[in-house]
Design a protein around this motif. Structure first.
Motif, short mmCIF file in Angstrom:
data_model
loop_
_atom_site.label_atom_id
_atom_site.label_comp_id
_atom_site.label_asym_id
_atom_site.label_seq_id
_atom_site.Cartn_x
_atom_site.Cartn_y
_atom_site.Cartn_z
N PHE A 92 -4.07 3.93 -1.12
CA PHE A 92 -4.08 2.64 -1.80
C PHE A 92 -5.21 2.52 -2.83
O PHE A 92 -5.25 1.55 -3.57
CB PHE A 92 -4.24 1.51 -0.77
CG PHE A 92 -3.09 1.39 0.18
CD1 PHE A 92 -1.99 0.60 -0.15
CD2 PHE A 92 -3.08 2.07 1.39
CE1 PHE A 92 -0.91 0.49 0.72
CE2 PHE A 92 -2.01 1.96 2.26
CZ PHE A 92 -0.92 1.17 1.92
N SER A 93 -6.10 3.48 -2.90
CA SER A 93 -7.32 3.32 -3.69
C SER A 93 -7.21 3.78 -5.13
O SER A 93 -8.08 3.46 -5.95
CB SER A 93 -8.48 4.07 -3.02
OG SER A 93 -8.20 5.47 -2.97
N GLN A 94 -6.15 4.53 -5.48
CA GLN A 94 -6.08 5.13 -6.82
C GLN A 94 -4.92 4.55 -7.65
O GLN A 94 -4.29 5.25 -8.42
CB GLN A 94 -5.91 6.65 -6.70
CG GLN A 94 -6.99 7.33 -5.88
CD GLN A 94 -8.36 7.19 -6.50
OE1 GLN A 94 -8.51 7.27 -7.72
NE2 GLN A 94 -9.36 6.96 -5.66
N TRP A 95 -4.68 3.26 -7.51
CA TRP A 95 -3.51 2.67 -8.17
C TRP A 95 -3.59 2.69 -9.69
O TRP A 95 -2.58 2.57 -10.38
CB TRP A 95 -3.32 1.23 -7.68
CG TRP A 95 -4.52 0.35 -7.90
CD1 TRP A 95 -5.56 0.15 -7.04
CD2 TRP A 95 -4.78 -0.44 -9.06
NE1 TRP A 95 -6.47 -0.72 -7.60
CE2 TRP A 95 -6.02 -1.11 -8.83
CE3 TRP A 95 -4.10 -0.67 -10.25
CZ2 TRP A 95 -6.58 -1.96 -9.76
CZ3 TRP A 95 -4.66 -1.53 -11.18
CH2 TRP A 95 -5.88 -2.16 -10.94
N GLU A 113 2.92 3.14 -5.69
CA GLU A 113 4.05 2.96 -4.79
C GLU A 113 3.60 2.34 -3.46
O GLU A 113 4.24 1.42 -2.94
CB GLU A 113 4.70 4.31 -4.53
CG GLU A 113 5.77 4.29 -3.46
CD GLU A 113 5.83 5.58 -2.69
OE1 GLU A 113 6.94 6.00 -2.34
OE2 GLU A 113 4.77 6.17 -2.41
N ALA A 114 2.49 2.85 -2.91
CA ALA A 114 2.00 2.33 -1.63
C ALA A 114 1.63 0.86 -1.75
O ALA A 114 1.98 0.05 -0.87
CB ALA A 114 0.80 3.16 -1.17
N CYS A 115 0.94 0.50 -2.82
CA CYS A 115 0.53 -0.90 -3.00
C CYS A 115 1.74 -1.81 -3.18
O CYS A 115 1.82 -2.89 -2.58
CB CYS A 115 -0.41 -1.01 -4.21
SG CYS A 115 -1.99 -0.17 -4.01
N LEU A 116 2.69 -1.37 -4.01
CA LEU A 116 3.87 -2.19 -4.26
C LEU A 116 4.75 -2.30 -3.02
O LEU A 116 5.38 -3.33 -2.78
CB LEU A 116 4.68 -1.61 -5.42
CG LEU A 116 4.07 -1.83 -6.81
CD1 LEU A 116 4.85 -1.04 -7.86
CD2 LEU A 116 4.07 -3.32 -7.17
N ALA A 119 5.92 -5.77 -1.61
CA ALA A 119 7.36 -6.06 -1.52
C ALA A 119 7.74 -6.47 -0.10
O ALA A 119 8.45 -7.47 0.10
CB ALA A 119 8.17 -4.84 -1.96
N LEU A 120 7.26 -5.71 0.89
CA LEU A 120 7.59 -6.03 2.28
C LEU A 120 6.98 -7.37 2.69
O LEU A 120 7.61 -8.16 3.41
CB LEU A 120 7.12 -4.93 3.21
CG LEU A 120 7.77 -3.55 3.04
CD1 LEU A 120 7.27 -2.58 4.10
CD2 LEU A 120 9.29 -3.65 3.09
N GLY A 121 5.76 -7.63 2.23
CA GLY A 121 5.12 -8.90 2.56
C GLY A 121 5.84 -10.09 1.96
O GLY A 121 6.09 -11.09 2.64
N ALA A 122 6.19 -9.99 0.67
CA ALA A 122 6.89 -11.08 0.00
C ALA A 122 8.27 -11.31 0.63
O ALA A 122 8.69 -12.46 0.84
CB ALA A 122 7.03 -10.78 -1.48
N PHE A 123 8.96 -10.22 0.95
CA PHE A 123 10.29 -10.37 1.53
C PHE A 123 10.23 -10.90 2.95
O PHE A 123 11.09 -11.69 3.37
CB PHE A 123 11.02 -9.03 1.50
CG PHE A 123 12.46 -9.13 1.93
CD1 PHE A 123 13.39 -9.75 1.13
CD2 PHE A 123 12.88 -8.60 3.15
CE1 PHE A 123 14.73 -9.85 1.51
CE2 PHE A 123 14.20 -8.70 3.54
CZ PHE A 123 15.13 -9.33 2.73
N ALA A 124 9.23 -10.47 3.73
CA ALA A 124 9.09 -10.99 5.09
C ALA A 124 8.83 -12.49 5.06
O ALA A 124 9.37 -13.24 5.89
CB ALA A 124 7.95 -10.27 5.80
N LEU A 125 8.03 -12.95 4.10
CA LEU A 125 7.79 -14.39 3.97
C LEU A 125 9.07 -15.11 3.56
O LEU A 125 9.40 -16.18 4.11
CB LEU A 125 6.69 -14.63 2.93
CG LEU A 125 6.30 -16.09 2.66
CD1 LEU A 125 5.84 -16.77 3.94
CD2 LEU A 125 5.22 -16.16 1.57
#
Length: 305
Positions: free
Chosen positions: A68-71, A79-82, A86-92
């Motif tokens: 996550f550190s080299q975005w 990809e890892a950050c997105l 994405a999963l957080g926004a969709f879970a909400l």
């Protein structure tokens, strides 16, 4: 290149899950009882399991958090950050839908955009590698997005059918056909990339072609090493043809037949169509890695094609 099982599971399952997230976020699905819970849950499970599998090929999976550190410079880090966003926004979005019965459309659109961006970043991890013509010359991002969206649509409609809703059978057939079309287009481009790789030789790899015909004085290593295992994987033509046939039949032909059958026997046929597509996508993704010819192998005396 070596087709690690963890990479196959990661790219296929996360692509399917993110494809489902994109479609549900954009409004696909059903108001049938149970879909509000089952549809998002299946999408989150597929994407989440795929994300966990991504750490399976690491020597130190416990250090995967460093991705996550080299975005700013790494497609893998982006990809890892997105993926998390994405999963957080969709879970909400899904949680509000289940608890209140209301789809918060802007939040769903945001989750869909993040899901598609994540698939694109996954594809760019491979498309950016100029040393692998089959990935960099071909429309790799288009392939990943098409398979993710086609499989994601089939997954959404399969859950709709199981939840007792009315599935979109006609659009499901269209999704399968479009996915097959993009896969064929990519394979055609990959054949051109293979011819491009065939123009490579020890002379072009070392830049010493002007000195005349080159040959290795002795191999860099007497035994097998990491580079040879990962960068010089070879698959027989007969085996590649068999796996490609399996991928085409399970990934597209059988799902298309089952979707057509759904008009006669009921929407439940969409579930085996989705499962067959998943199996076919894994076979094709195995070839995506196994047939990738890395120019690194030329330094180790790989046969010039």
């Amino acid at each position: 290149m070596n087709p690690a099982p963890s990479l196959i599971l990661f790219t296929v399952l996360s692509g399917l899950g993110l494809g489902m997230i994109a479609w549900i976020g954009l409004g696909a699905g059903s108001d049938a009882p149970g879909f509000a819970l089952a549809g998002p849950l299946v999408a989150l499970l597929l994407a989440g399991i795929g994300g966990v599998c991504s750490a399976g090929h690491l020597a130190r999976p416990d250090r995967a958090w460093r991705a996550f550190s080299q975005w700013r410079s790494s497609w893998l880090s982006r990809e890892a950050c997105l993926m998390v966003l994405a999963l957080g926004a969709f879970a909400l979005f899904a949680g509000l839908w289940v608890l209140s019965g209301i789809r918060l459309r802007p939040l769903g659109w945001l989750a869909a955009a993040l899901a598609l961006a994540t698939i694109h970043c996954t594809a760019m991890i491979y498309a950016q590698l100029r040393t692998v013509p089959r990935w960099s010359v071909t429309p790799t991002p288009m392939l990943f997005l098409a398979l993710g969206l086609a499989g994601g649509w089939l997954g959404v409609q399969a859950v709709v059918a199981l939840a007792g809703g009315a599935a979109e059978v006609g659009l499901s057939l269209l999704a399968v056909l479009l996915g097959a079309g993009v896969a064929v287009h990519w394979q055609t481009a990959a054949a051109g990339a293979r011819r491009l790789a065939a123009g490579s030789s020890l002379a072009t790899a070392t830049g010493l072609g002007g000195m005349g015909r080159l040959r290795l004085f002795e191999p860099p290593h007497r035994g097998q090493n990491y580079l040879l295992e990962e960068m010089a994987f070879r698959v027989g033509r007969r085996r590649a043809w068999q796996i490609r046939l399996i991928g085409a039949v399970l990934g597209f032909l059988l799902p298309a037949a089952l979707v057509l059958l759904a008009w006669l026997v009921g929407d439940w046929a969409l579930l085996p169509a989705f499962l067959a597509h998943v199996a076919g996508a894994m076979a094709l993704r195995w070839l995506f890695f196994a047939e990738a010819e890395h120019v690194q192998a030329l330094y180790y005396g790989a046969p010039e094609r």
